[in-house]
Design a protein around this motif. Structure first.
Motif, PDB file in Angstrom:
ATOM      1  N   VAL A  73      -8.961   2.533  -2.388  1.00 36.24           N
ATOM      2  CA  VAL A  73      -9.008   3.223  -3.683  1.00 36.24           C
ATOM      3  C   VAL A  73      -9.109   4.729  -3.490  1.00 36.24           C
ATOM      4  O   VAL A  73      -8.515   5.509  -4.244  1.00 36.24           O
ATOM      5  N   VAL A 112       2.535   1.729  -3.522  1.00 39.82           N
ATOM      6  CA  VAL A 112       1.606   2.189  -4.563  1.00 39.82           C
ATOM      7  C   VAL A 112       1.216   3.647  -4.338  1.00 39.82           C
ATOM      8  O   VAL A 112       1.180   4.454  -5.279  1.00 39.82           O
ATOM      9  N   LEU A 113       0.931   4.027  -3.099  1.00 38.70           N
ATOM     10  CA  LEU A 113       0.511   5.395  -2.813  1.00 38.70           C
ATOM     11  C   LEU A 113       1.645   6.397  -3.062  1.00 38.70           C
ATOM     12  O   LEU A 113       1.405   7.498  -3.577  1.00 38.70           O
ATOM     13  N   THR A 166       2.068   6.821  -6.770  1.00 40.29           N
ATOM     14  CA  THR A 166       0.912   7.538  -7.303  1.00 40.29           C
ATOM     15  C   THR A 166       1.024   9.036  -7.056  1.00 40.29           C
ATOM     16  O   THR A 166       0.685   9.853  -7.923  1.00 40.29           O
ATOM     17  N   LEU A 198      -1.338   1.278 -12.401  1.00 42.98           N
ATOM     18  CA  LEU A 198      -1.341   1.626 -10.982  1.00 42.98           C
ATOM     19  C   LEU A 198      -2.754   1.548 -10.399  1.00 42.98           C
ATOM     20  O   LEU A 198      -2.946   1.110  -9.261  1.00 42.98           O
ATOM     21  N   GLN A 199      -3.734   1.978 -11.180  1.00 43.85           N
ATOM     22  CA  GLN A 199      -5.125   1.965 -10.734  1.00 43.85           C
ATOM     23  C   GLN A 199      -5.576   0.546 -10.432  1.00 43.85           C
ATOM     24  O   GLN A 199      -6.263   0.283  -9.434  1.00 43.85           O
ATOM     25  N   ALA A 250      -4.210  -0.554  -7.248  1.00 46.19           N
ATOM     26  CA  ALA A 250      -4.905   0.078  -6.128  1.00 46.19           C
ATOM     27  C   ALA A 250      -6.151  -0.694  -5.735  1.00 46.19           C
ATOM     28  O   ALA A 250      -6.491  -0.797  -4.554  1.00 46.19           O
ATOM     29  N   VAL A 288       0.837  -1.196   0.000  1.00 43.53           N
ATOM     30  CA  VAL A 288       0.000   0.000   0.000  1.00 43.53           C
ATOM     31  C   VAL A 288       0.872   1.246   0.000  1.00 43.53           C
ATOM     32  O   VAL A 288       0.651   2.186  -0.780  1.00 43.53           O
ATOM     33  N   PHE A 290      -5.805   6.063  -2.675  1.00 44.63           N
ATOM     34  CA  PHE A 290      -5.079   6.157  -3.942  1.00 44.63           C
ATOM     35  C   PHE A 290      -5.412   7.471  -4.652  1.00 44.63           C
ATOM     36  O   PHE A 290      -4.513   8.212  -5.074  1.00 44.63           O
TER      37      PHE A 290
END
Length: 410
Positions: free
Chosen positions: A357, A236-237, A240, A341-342, A345, A233, A360
């Motif tokens: 989400v 990814v964040l 992003t 990436l979405q 998420a 998490v 994100f």
């Protein structure tokens, strides 16, 4: 009695209309910045506050809409958000000063925050992971079309009818979407969702979110902190947020580059910017083929490369044809990278997908707002091209990093 397939199709189309209007509202000010700076006697950088205000409110309010959608129903929240957007868009059209315009745009962004991320989460609840990238690409078709419309119509309206007419038109679109969603909800569609740990992702609804007890602020903070303790998490964040700063932060100033660098009118700059959306739309139409040919790793790497090349063309090309090609390449590359990436998420924490989400989306648009602020300071100092170059280097590196990380997770 309409079939379940027909009901789902109607719901998806209605959500698509709300997502279309939301993205149009987000990007409608981009080609207006020069016009707004002239009307309110400020610099282009100062006028860009209308973009940053929307992005900040949009990002921060994700922290509210995520858990709310998980508790009372994602579609109910989307309907309420679309209704709020209709009201605030009408208010924006009447703003008498730049300060009030910025405040109205912030309110509009706060309302719009409850539409696209929760639509993604709703698809995540209904569609198995193997088919989810394709389903999200279809939603992306609506959002990209909305971005294209906003980028074109913002410039067209500003030049021909006055910039206020663009917000009046958006108010009508949001009202239509809200009416459609409320009608579906009154008919009993969309109220049921998969319960955590049940057949989530298959469309099997076994419990209603409305039956869940109210979430406390403490429980939400605890859930968010628990999510942030997960390495996947956090990764990814973080990526992003950087993507939002480098890609979305520069996007708001592409029309200004076209106007100041090539002498285009606001309407013509908005029309050229449509090609950014066309690139994204091409991705959404051929997502299945490109995913099969390149895989997620290849999509991320190719997307980062194309986006970097497009930004460099916009920064340094002495010919309008190069800038036009750069717009298209940037759009295609961004959506290749971003949709990868979405998809990640939606899979970070399936048991709290709505919250994940919207976190994100929060980081994406907080990153965008930081990017806009940096670009705003740069454009008034004549440093737009160097900043586009730095953003290009950033997204190129991101494409490589995302591709490698996906390999490690596979």
């Amino acid at each position: 009695m309409p079939s379940a397939v027909t009901q789902d199709t109607v719901m998806l189309r209605t959500i698509g209309l709300a997502a279309f209007a939301s993205m149009a509202a987000m990007r409608v000010c981009d080609p207006m910045l020069v016009t707004l700076s002239q009307e309110f006697a400020v610099t282009t950088g100062d006028a860009s506050a209308v973009v940053a205000a929307f992005a900040v409110a949009y990002g921060v309010l994700q922290l509210f809409y995520g858990p709310l959608g998980d508790r009372i129903g994602k579609l109910r929240v989307i309907a309420a958000a679309a209704s709020g957007c209709a009201v605030f868009s009408a208010i924006t059209a009447l703003a008498p000063s730049l300060t009030l315009l910025v405040l109205a745009r912030a309110a509009m962004g706060a309302a719009a925050a409850g539409i696209i991320p929760l639509s993604m989460a709703w698809i995540g609840d209904q569609v198995p992971y193997a088919q989810r990238q394709e389903a999200l690409a279809r939603l992306m078709g609506a959002t990209v079309s909305g971005m294209m419309f906003g980028q074109w119509f913002g410039g067209f309206a500003a030049q021909n009818w006055g910039w206020r007419s663009a917000f009046a038109a958006l108010a009508l679109l949001f009202a239509l979407a809200a009416a459609g969603l409320l009608r579906q909800l009154r008919g009993g569609q969309g109220a049921a969702v998969p319960a955590p740990g049940s057949a989530a992702g298959t469309g099997a609804a076994t419990a209603t979110e409305a039956a869940a007890p109210p979430a406390s602020a403490l429980s939400y903070v605890q859930k968010t902190l628990a999510l942030l303790r997960v390495p996947r998490v956090r990764w990814v964040l973080t990526v992003t947020a950087i993507e939002g700063a480098c890609a979305f932060g520069t996007l708001a100033f592409v029309p200004s580059r076209l106007i100041d660098g090539f002498g285009l009118s606001a309407s013509a700059a908005g029309a050229v910017m449509v090609l950014y959306g066309v690139g994204g739309l091409c991705y959404s139409l051929f997502a299945r083929r490109w995913l099969a040919a390149l895989g997620e790793r290849g999509l991320a790497l190719t997307g980062g490369t194309l986006l970097a090349a497009g930004l460099l063309a916009l920064a340094w090309s002495p010919w309008i044809a190069g800038a036009v090609a750069g717009c298209f390449a940037s759009g295609l590359g961004f959506y290749m990278l971003h949709n990868t990436l979405q998809t990640q998420a939606t899979q970070m924490t399936p048991e709290a997908r709505g919250t994940a989400v919207t976190l994100f989306a929060c980081l994406l648009f907080l990153g965008q707002s930081c990017g806009v602020l940096v670009m705003a300071a740069s454009v008034d100092r004549g440093l737009l091209a160097p900043m586009f170059t730095l953003a290009a280097l950033g997204v190129g590196v991101l494409g490589v990093l995302v591709s490698r990380k996906l390999h490690a997770w596979s």
